[in-house]
Design a protein around this motif. Sequence first.
Motif, PDB file in Angstrom:
ATOM      1  N   UNK A  97     -22.814 -28.288 -25.655  1.00  0.00           N
ATOM      2  CA  UNK A  97     -21.629 -29.064 -26.044  1.00  0.00           C
ATOM      3  C   UNK A  97     -20.946 -28.549 -27.304  1.00  0.00           C
ATOM      4  N   UNK A  98     -21.661 -27.771 -28.123  1.00  0.00           N
ATOM      5  CA  UNK A  98     -21.076 -27.243 -29.355  1.00  0.00           C
ATOM      6  C   UNK A  98     -20.164 -26.031 -29.112  1.00  0.00           C
ATOM      7  N   UNK A  99     -20.036 -25.601 -27.884  1.00  0.00           N
ATOM      8  CA  UNK A  99     -19.138 -24.500 -27.531  1.00  0.00           C
ATOM      9  C   UNK A  99     -17.749 -24.766 -28.116  1.00  0.00           C
ATOM     10  N   UNK A 100     -17.155 -23.753 -28.780  1.00  0.00           N
ATOM     11  CA  UNK A 100     -15.868 -23.976 -29.444  1.00  0.00           C
ATOM     12  C   UNK A 100     -15.048 -22.695 -29.442  1.00  0.00           C
ATOM     13  N   UNK A 101     -13.755 -22.861 -29.168  1.00  0.00           N
ATOM     14  CA  UNK A 101     -12.796 -21.758 -29.215  1.00  0.00           C
ATOM     15  C   UNK A 101     -11.611 -22.189 -30.064  1.00  0.00           C
ATOM     16  N   UNK A 102     -11.179 -21.317 -30.941  1.00  0.00           N
ATOM     17  CA  UNK A 102     -10.000 -21.615 -31.758  1.00  0.00           C
ATOM     18  C   UNK A 102      -8.732 -21.404 -30.932  1.00  0.00           C
ATOM     19  N   UNK A 103      -7.783 -22.342 -30.999  1.00  0.00           N
ATOM     20  CA  UNK A 103      -6.523 -22.165 -30.263  1.00  0.00           C
ATOM     21  C   UNK A 103      -5.819 -20.852 -30.598  1.00  0.00           C
ATOM     22  N   UNK A 104      -5.926 -20.405 -31.845  1.00  0.00           N
ATOM     23  CA  UNK A 104      -5.281 -19.139 -32.225  1.00  0.00           C
ATOM     24  C   UNK A 104      -5.881 -17.964 -31.459  1.00  0.00           C
ATOM     25  N   UNK A 105      -7.182 -18.014 -31.197  1.00  0.00           N
ATOM     26  CA  UNK A 105      -7.814 -16.941 -30.427  1.00  0.00           C
ATOM     27  C   UNK A 105      -7.378 -16.996 -28.970  1.00  0.00           C
ATOM     28  N   UNK A 106      -7.224 -18.208 -28.434  1.00  0.00           N
ATOM     29  CA  UNK A 106      -6.736 -18.346 -27.060  1.00  0.00           C
ATOM     30  C   UNK A 106      -5.290 -17.867 -26.955  1.00  0.00           C
ATOM     31  N   UNK A 107      -4.497 -18.128 -27.995  1.00  0.00           N
ATOM     32  CA  UNK A 107      -3.120 -17.648 -28.015  1.00  0.00           C
ATOM     33  C   UNK A 107      -3.081 -16.119 -28.030  1.00  0.00           C
ATOM     34  N   UNK A 108      -3.954 -15.517 -28.835  1.00  0.00           N
ATOM     35  CA  UNK A 108      -4.039 -14.053 -28.864  1.00  0.00           C
ATOM     36  C   UNK A 108      -4.442 -13.513 -27.496  1.00  0.00           C
ATOM     37  N   UNK A 144      -6.449 -24.440 -24.288  1.00  0.00           N
ATOM     38  CA  UNK A 144      -7.615 -25.044 -24.946  1.00  0.00           C
ATOM     39  C   UNK A 144      -7.614 -26.555 -24.750  1.00  0.00           C
ATOM     40  N   UNK A 145      -6.465 -27.190 -24.922  1.00  0.00           N
ATOM     41  CA  UNK A 145      -6.369 -28.642 -24.766  1.00  0.00           C
ATOM     42  C   UNK A 145      -6.733 -29.069 -23.354  1.00  0.00           C
ATOM     43  N   UNK A 197      -5.965 -19.934 -18.878  1.00  0.00           N
ATOM     44  CA  UNK A 197      -5.159 -18.821 -19.380  1.00  0.00           C
ATOM     45  C   UNK A 197      -4.420 -18.122 -18.249  1.00  0.00           C
ATOM     46  N   UNK A 198      -5.047 -18.057 -17.063  1.00  0.00           N
ATOM     47  CA  UNK A 198      -4.342 -17.506 -15.913  1.00  0.00           C
ATOM     48  C   UNK A 198      -3.125 -18.339 -15.561  1.00  0.00           C
ATOM     49  N   UNK A 199      -3.281 -19.659 -15.601  1.00  0.00           N
ATOM     50  CA  UNK A 199      -2.147 -20.555 -15.338  1.00  0.00           C
ATOM     51  C   UNK A 199      -1.058 -20.362 -16.383  1.00  0.00           C
ATOM     52  N   UNK A 200      -1.463 -20.201 -17.644  1.00  0.00           N
ATOM     53  CA  UNK A 200      -0.482 -19.998 -18.713  1.00  0.00           C
ATOM     54  C   UNK A 200       0.276 -18.682 -18.533  1.00  0.00           C
ATOM     55  N   UNK A 201      -0.399 -17.645 -18.049  1.00  0.00           N
ATOM     56  CA  UNK A 201       0.289 -16.373 -17.776  1.00  0.00           C
ATOM     57  C   UNK A 201       1.392 -16.571 -16.750  1.00  0.00           C
TER      58      UNK A 201
END
Length: 436
Positions: A400-411, A10-11, A100-104
């Motif tokens: 620009x208001x698009x938003x994702x919670x880091x916890x959802x990205x972690x899941x 996310x960051x 997320x692919x990079x994180x995998x």
Amino acid sequence: MVEASGLRAVTRCQVLGSGPYSETEQGLYRGYLSPAYHAAVDLVGAWMVEAGMRVDLDPAANLRGRYEGAAPNAPALVIGSHLDSVRDGGCYDGPLGVMLGIECVAALHEQGRRLPFAIEVYAFGDEEGSRFPAAMLTSRAVAGTLDADLGRIADAQGVSLEVALASFRTDYDVVTANTPTDRLSVQAYRSARRAPEDILAYLEAHIEQGPVLEAEGLALGTVTGIAAQLRYAATVRGMAGHAGTSSMPLRRDALAGSAEMVLAIEAIARADGSDLVATVGTLEVLPGAANVIPGEVRFTIDVRSGDAGRRDRAAQAILARLEQLASTRGLVLDLALIHDLPASPCDEALMDLMDAAMAGAGQPPRRLVSGAGHDAMVMAALCPTAMLFIRCRDGISHNPAEHVEPADAEAALRVMLGFIDKLGQKHLGDRLADRP
């Protein structure tokens, strides 16, 4: 070494949302082959290298990182999404799937793990079609379904795809390059095509771009398929004239006629009472002066449905109605089909693996269809595909208001890693079963 995480994904999306990675100071716009795209490729490529991948640029200017499997030259699971954005877009539409692919891969590399297959992370360059008048150019090149006349494609400023490719330079060599001067070109573009035997499957994580998951209190969903799409470019021609001296009965006002057409498109889609949607997303009025009756109007028509037959019937009804309105008003209507994308179901076996990975990560399995188009629908012509949707706040996207919670990205990261493990087990089992 920092541990792989959804928070880092996310960051990194947020980092790509401004500065040299956007062509505009206010809001995000990253067009394919632009300086902003160049900067993003360089940075994301560095993140791929850091995660343990070998990185190159393919002949369509897609950034690709490869993490080898237990055996060299093994078929690859491709994890991908896109780096380009619409104008005034959000940070997560596309880049989150790449991050997320990079994180995998980073997680596997940290553990020193190699799988029965390689993993390739693709950062596609042109999914949105927001610079050149054709969407998904780069994934279509990879899938081998690109039928556009590349030599005739140019952006709104008249810069041709050929010129944009020739002037594009990064720190990464083109994958087919033999010499430093053998760079990107329209002639080499289609050689980005991959052989089906080299690709095991395709996985794309993406924000939902809709409200279903949030409404149900769910972080993630398994995508069952992508709706069929038709897109047209319409040009309405009338007669320009002085706003003060042309009487109302004698006018052939292209804008007034177009306005009636836009309302007709909306009415036909509303009357269908199904998942069918129809959108006029752009409208250009010429000559564009306050004291001149518009002589020409150009607009786009986008028609989508999970049922290709329903989509086609609605499109025919819309086109017939527009022709009727043009005739009544004495206008000339030209319609050009921009693209016809069939409905793209995800692979059943991969959906089952995704559901199992969801359950294993403590996420309730939920299946839903995608009304938005994605690179996955193109890659389905090359290999089996799977998609994971991630909740986005209020269902807002292309904003620009698009938003994702880091916890959802972690899941999502945990589910993707579980999916990769299960695919590895299945792949190994299939290979053993095939032995004599």
